[in-house]
Each structure stands twice: as C-alpha cells, then as structure tokens.
Design an enzyme around this catalytic site. Structure first.
Site, PDB file in Angstrom:
ATOM      1  N   TYR A 151      -0.440  -5.662  -9.592  1.00  0.00           N
ATOM      2  CA  TYR A 151      -0.364  -4.003  -9.425  1.00  0.00           C
ATOM      3  C   TYR A 151       1.348  -3.728  -9.277  1.00  0.00           C
ATOM      4  O   TYR A 151       2.059  -2.104  -9.908  1.00  0.00           O
ATOM      5  CB  TYR A 151      -0.156  -3.700  -8.076  1.00  0.00           C
ATOM      6  N   HIS A 164      -0.130   3.737  -9.005  1.00  0.00           N
ATOM      7  CA  HIS A 164      -0.261   3.629  -7.612  1.00  0.00           C
ATOM      8  C   HIS A 164       0.789   3.465  -6.836  1.00  0.00           C
ATOM      9  O   HIS A 164       0.685   3.671  -5.748  1.00  0.00           O
ATOM     10  CB  HIS A 164      -1.600   2.721  -6.725  1.00  0.00           C
ATOM     11  N   ASN A 208      -5.047   1.269   0.742  1.00  0.00           N
ATOM     12  CA  ASN A 208      -5.972   1.683   1.731  1.00  0.00           C
ATOM     13  C   ASN A 208      -5.804   0.789   3.027  1.00  0.00           C
ATOM     14  O   ASN A 208      -7.078   1.751   3.498  1.00  0.00           O
ATOM     15  CB  ASN A 208      -7.709   1.194   1.106  1.00  0.00           C
ATOM     16  N   ASP A 250       2.073   8.025  -4.617  1.00  0.00           N
ATOM     17  CA  ASP A 250       1.816   9.002  -5.791  1.00  0.00           C
ATOM     18  C   ASP A 250       0.926   9.933  -5.786  1.00  0.00           C
ATOM     19  O   ASP A 250       0.006  10.160  -4.210  1.00  0.00           O
ATOM     20  CB  ASP A 250       0.788   8.159  -6.644  1.00  0.00           C
ATOM     21  N   ASN A 272      -6.160   7.598  -0.914  1.00  0.00           N
ATOM     22  CA  ASN A 272      -6.540   6.550  -0.234  1.00  0.00           C
ATOM     23  C   ASN A 272      -5.321   5.644   1.396  1.00  0.00           C
ATOM     24  O   ASN A 272      -5.815   5.894   2.548  1.00  0.00           O
ATOM     25  CB  ASN A 272      -7.224   5.302  -0.484  1.00  0.00           C
TER      26      ASN A 272
END
Length: 191
Positions: free
Chosen positions: A14, A19, A66, A91, A112
C-alpha cells in the site's frame, strides 16, 4: 497539546498509493520535525515532539484504513483532548488531484477511514487536511483507484507537491490554529 493523525494502510503493497496520502504526509512531517514515528501505541505508530513549546504527537494508525477509528478514539481518550485538538490528514477523491483543502470539521463523505472515526467517536468535529486524488476515471473501480500508485513522473510530482503543502498546512494548524491554516492554505488553490 496537538495530535496529527495521517490515515493510510500499513504494509509495503500500500506504500505510496492514493489512499496512503495521509501516511506520506506524515513521513514528510516526521522529517521536517526530526521526529521518528516508530513507537507502537493506540494500535498505531507514534512520534512525540515539541512545537512552539507545546507537545505535538504524530500518529500513523496501523489498523488498516477501515478501522482508523480505533486508533483515533484510543488517542483521544489517552491524551484527554477534544476532537478540535486532533488534525486528520486524508486523501479525498472529491477534490481535484493535487488540491489541498483544510476544514474545521465535517462528515465522512465517501471516505471509509473517516466513516469509522465518526462511528467510533460519535463526532465529525475533527479538523482535517484533505489531499485531492481526483475521481477515478470511468473505467476504474473506486477501490482499485484509491489503492493504485501514481503512474507517471508528472503524477508523482503533483502528489509530492500536494503532500508538502499538506504538511506545511498541518504545521500551521499546530502552531497557529485552524482559522490561520485555512486562510493561508485554502486560498492557495482558489485561482
């Protein structure tokens, strides 16, 4: 006391995705303040320093996006601070790519991480620095878009410039408050 929380997802896969703008801004802040963010606390990595004689805590939640509310609510309770004393860096697909906006509070929108923070804390009264990622192109799924990396050198430069602006805006908030940060940094992209 001030706390800055940059939202993102832990793990190499990631790193430097759209994100993870919050994590990338936090890395810039850590470098600017010479404050490593590596101590594990509140299900996140933290770094503590002084800024203008006041304690400043930098946090990167390690719960995945999340579940960001777990880290945020634990930190709020531990430090006994109000939401207005904690800045979130996120973001935002609803802002044009590269634009940075500061808000004193607000709803979670489609984010989220923000949604979980509101769910865990019962409030959206957190100041925030939003870093624009732009909406996904028509052929892209939203999840694929936010988890994608920048494809070109030009995109990487736009993102880096936005992250630098977001870091400066966060420091301005920590030293001078939300109104000054909004006046300085929201005007910058108003043209």
């Amino acid at each position: 006391m001030r706390v800055i929380v940059g939202l993102g997802n832990p793990g190499e896969q990631y790193e430097h995705t759209r994100h993870n703008a919050g994590f990338d801004v936090m890395s810039i802040l850590a470098a600017k303040l010479n404050t490593p963010i590596k101590k594990m606390k509140f299900q996140g990595l933290i770094g503590e320093t002084l800024l203008g004689g006041e304690k400043l805590v930098l946090i990167k939640p390690q719960t995945f996006m999340n579940l960001s509310g777990l880290t945020v609510s634990e930190a709020l309770n531990w430090y006994k601070i109000e939401p207005a004393e904690m800045l979130l860096i996120v973001d935002d697909i609803d802002l044009p790519f590269g634009q940075v906006r500061i808000r004193p509070k607000g709803g979670p929108g489609t984010h989220n991480g923000l949604r979980h923070i509101v769910q865990c804390t019962g409030t959206g009264d957190f100041p925030r620095v939003r870093v624009g990622m732009g909406a996904p192109p028509a052929q892209w799924d939203l999840a694929d878009w936010v988890l994608s990396k920048f494809q070109t050198e030009e995109e990487r430069k736009i993102a880096f410039d936005a992250y630098m602006t977001a870091a400066d805006a966060a420091l301005c908030w920590a030293e001078h408050g939300i109104e000054t940060a909004m006046n300085r940094y929201n005007k910058r992209h108003a043209e």
